[in-house]
Design a protein around this motif. Structure first.
Motif, PDB file in Angstrom:
ATOM      1  N   PRO A  67       0.859  -1.328  -0.068  1.00 22.56           N
ATOM      2  CA  PRO A  67       0.044  -0.122  -0.085  1.00 22.56           C
ATOM      3  C   PRO A  67       0.972   1.248   0.145  1.00 22.56           C
ATOM      4  CG  PRO A  67      -0.903  -1.640   1.572  1.00 22.56           C
ATOM      5  CD  PRO A  67       0.481  -2.077   1.102  1.00 22.56           C
ATOM      6  N   ALA A  68       1.947   1.299   0.323  1.00 24.08           N
ATOM      7  CA  ALA A  68       3.076   2.393   0.524  1.00 24.08           C
ATOM      8  C   ALA A  68       3.481   2.500  -0.899  1.00 24.08           C
ATOM      9  CB  ALA A  68       3.916   2.114   1.717  1.00 24.08           C
ATOM     10  N   ALA A  69       3.386   1.739  -1.871  1.00 20.09           N
ATOM     11  CA  ALA A  69       4.349   1.878  -3.219  1.00 20.09           C
ATOM     12  C   ALA A  69       3.927   2.883  -3.873  1.00 20.09           C
ATOM     13  CB  ALA A  69       4.128   0.435  -3.854  1.00 20.09           C
ATOM     14  N   PRO A  70       2.649   3.162  -4.166  1.00 16.69           N
ATOM     15  CA  PRO A  70       2.366   4.353  -4.951  1.00 16.69           C
ATOM     16  C   PRO A  70       2.886   5.665  -4.750  1.00 16.69           C
ATOM     17  CG  PRO A  70       0.474   2.887  -4.881  1.00 16.69           C
ATOM     18  CD  PRO A  70       1.171   2.420  -3.965  1.00 16.69           C
ATOM     19  N   ALA A  71       2.491   6.031  -3.142  1.00 12.37           N
ATOM     20  CA  ALA A  71       3.194   7.112  -2.704  1.00 12.37           C
ATOM     21  C   ALA A  71       4.663   7.277  -3.005  1.00 12.37           C
ATOM     22  CB  ALA A  71       2.718   7.409  -1.367  1.00 12.37           C
ATOM     23  N   ALA A  72       5.521   6.099  -2.473  1.00 12.29           N
ATOM     24  CA  ALA A  72       6.698   6.273  -2.454  1.00 12.29           C
ATOM     25  C   ALA A  72       7.269   6.524  -4.065  1.00 12.29           C
ATOM     26  CB  ALA A  72       7.301   4.826  -1.963  1.00 12.29           C
ATOM     27  N   LEU A  73       6.475   5.857  -4.978  1.00 21.34           N
ATOM     28  CA  LEU A  73       6.808   5.965  -6.538  1.00 21.34           C
ATOM     29  C   LEU A  73       6.583   7.370  -6.973  1.00 21.34           C
ATOM     30  CD1 LEU A  73       7.677   4.107  -8.831  1.00 21.34           C
ATOM     31  CD2 LEU A  73       5.131   3.941  -9.211  1.00 21.34           C
ATOM     32  N   CYS A  74       5.708   7.905  -6.485  1.00 29.08           N
ATOM     33  CA  CYS A  74       5.435   9.347  -6.950  1.00 29.08           C
ATOM     34  C   CYS A  74       6.531  10.421  -6.149  1.00 29.08           C
ATOM     35  CB  CYS A  74       3.957   9.813  -6.626  1.00 29.08           C
ATOM     36  SG  CYS A  74       2.762   9.009  -7.617  1.00 29.08           S
ATOM     37  N   GLU A  75       6.927  10.027  -4.932  1.00 33.61           N
ATOM     38  CA  GLU A  75       7.746  10.764  -4.115  1.00 33.61           C
ATOM     39  C   GLU A  75       9.230  10.701  -4.969  1.00 33.61           C
ATOM     40  OE1 GLU A  75       7.502   9.324  -0.387  1.00 33.61           O
ATOM     41  OE2 GLU A  75       5.738  10.317   0.025  1.00 33.61           O
ATOM     42  N   GLU A  76       9.503   9.497  -5.242  1.00 34.78           N
ATOM     43  CA  GLU A  76      10.857   9.449  -6.137  1.00 34.78           C
ATOM     44  C   GLU A  76      10.844  10.271  -7.563  1.00 34.78           C
ATOM     45  OE1 GLU A  76      14.854   8.292  -6.803  1.00 34.78           O
ATOM     46  OE2 GLU A  76      13.481   8.390  -4.988  1.00 34.78           O
ATOM     47  N   LEU A  77       9.850  10.170  -8.094  1.00 36.27           N
ATOM     48  CA  LEU A  77       9.766  10.754  -9.459  1.00 36.27           C
ATOM     49  C   LEU A  77       9.878  12.415  -9.115  1.00 36.27           C
ATOM     50  CD1 LEU A  77       6.649   8.965 -10.878  1.00 36.27           C
ATOM     51  CD2 LEU A  77       8.994   9.071 -12.010  1.00 36.27           C
ATOM     52  N   ALA A  78       9.253  12.905  -7.943  1.00 35.75           N
ATOM     53  CA  ALA A  78       9.211  14.336  -7.643  1.00 35.75           C
ATOM     54  C   ALA A  78      10.747  14.575  -7.492  1.00 35.75           C
ATOM     55  CB  ALA A  78       8.156  14.554  -6.790  1.00 35.75           C
ATOM     56  N   ARG A  79      11.427  13.634  -6.609  1.00 36.29           N
ATOM     57  CA  ARG A  79      12.635  14.145  -6.129  1.00 36.29           C
ATOM     58  C   ARG A  79      13.826  14.188  -7.131  1.00 36.29           C
ATOM     59  NH1 ARG A  79      17.407  11.663  -4.957  1.00 36.29           N
ATOM     60  NH2 ARG A  79      16.979   9.622  -5.815  1.00 36.29           N
ATOM     61  N   ARG A  80      13.354  13.252  -8.314  1.00 38.65           N
ATOM     62  CA  ARG A  80      14.217  13.326  -9.369  1.00 38.65           C
ATOM     63  C   ARG A  80      13.943  14.390 -10.288  1.00 38.65           C
ATOM     64  NH1 ARG A  80      16.234   7.423 -11.117  1.00 38.65           N
ATOM     65  NH2 ARG A  80      15.995   6.243  -8.954  1.00 38.65           N
ATOM     66  N   GLY A  81      12.908  15.133 -10.117  1.00 39.47           N
ATOM     67  CA  GLY A  81      12.490  16.359 -11.067  1.00 39.47           C
ATOM     68  C   GLY A  81      11.584  15.829 -12.178  1.00 39.47           C
TER      69      GLY A  81
END
Length: 268
Positions: A67-81
């Protein structure tokens, strides 16, 4: 207007329709963010796309059953710009056999992957698409979502029916924002899907005209979402099946669906 090189996030990109979407989008000049559980396959596909299409490909292994994967995925995308312009919600699988034959944890993971994860990814990425005035979301549903449910794979058709209705509502909400949302509904498609569920021997009994190649499904899906179709059933045969069941009385449709399902479903 789309950016010069749109960024597409493809879930379940390690094989089948997901990998085919990645190849087709890269051929169109997209950069890619690829996610699935099998990192080795993602890396192999990424190397292919970089070499053949000079795409920038970001590999982000994730298990959407978490359940934590979608948020973590989007956060990583944002971190990479990285701002996602196309979201291909493709990750999915089937749980063969009767409903009570599998434990609840198995069903809960299935519902997380097929329902909660695609909805959350759309919820997290849609605001950015609207702000930029451009976006495409393809929710890979199924012809199964348009016909009566059957015994075996008991949650599959309901999950796909949900994705269809969700896509319709989201498409209406996104009108005028430059964002198109489409539920892509293939029928039987040549892929690893039935090997993973252990039903390949049953599926091989179906006639060849019932099947489509993954590249045919993807081509129709990309054209449909660009046209602004909220729901698209792929292939003439599948569209005929949908129309036939829609016109039938419910009782007859249910009986016919139940009888045909015995040919290709694992029922216990």
């Amino acid at each position: 207007m789309p950016p010069a090189r749109p960024l597409s996030l493809v879930t379940g990109a390690s094989a089948g329709i997901g990998a085919t979407f990645a190849r087709a989008l890269a051929a169109r000049g997209h950069d890619l963010a690829l996610t699935a559980r099998r990192s080795e396959r993602l890396e192999t596909l990424a190397a292919e796309l970089r070499q053949q299409h000079a795409s920038t490909v970001t590999v982000l292994p994730a298990d959407l059953a978490d359940p934590a994967a979608p948020a973590a995925l989007c956060e990583e995308l944002a971190r990479r710009g990285l701002a996602v312009d196309w979201l291909i919600n493709n990750a999915g699988y089937g749980v063969p056999g009767g409903f009570v034959a599998s434990d609840w944890h198995t069903h809960a993971e299935f519902l997380q992957v097929l329902l909660a994860a695609p909805v959350e990814l759309a919820w997290r990425l849609l605001p950015g698409m609207r702000e930029r005035g451009y976006g495409r979301i393809v929710n890979v549903a199924s012809l199964a979502g348009h016909v009566p449910g059957t015994a075996g794979h008991t949650l599959y058709a309901p999950a796909k029916a949900f994705l269809i209705k969700f896509s319709q509502g989201l498409a209406l909400e996104s009108r005028g924002c430059g964002v198109h949302v489409c539920a892509l509904c293939p029928g039987f498609t040549y892929s690893e899907f039935h090997d993973v569920t252990g039903t390949r021997a049953l599926m091989n009994k179906l006639p060849g005209f019932m099947w489509q190649r993954a590249d045919e499904v993807v081509a129709e899906g990309m054209e449909a979402v660009e046209r602004g179709e909220a729901v698209h059933v792929t292939g003439r045969v599948n569209r005929a099946i949908k129309s036939m069941f829609k016109l039938m009385p419910d009782r007859l449709a249910f009986r016919l669906s139940a009888r045909q399902a015995r040919r290709y479903r694992q029922l216990d």
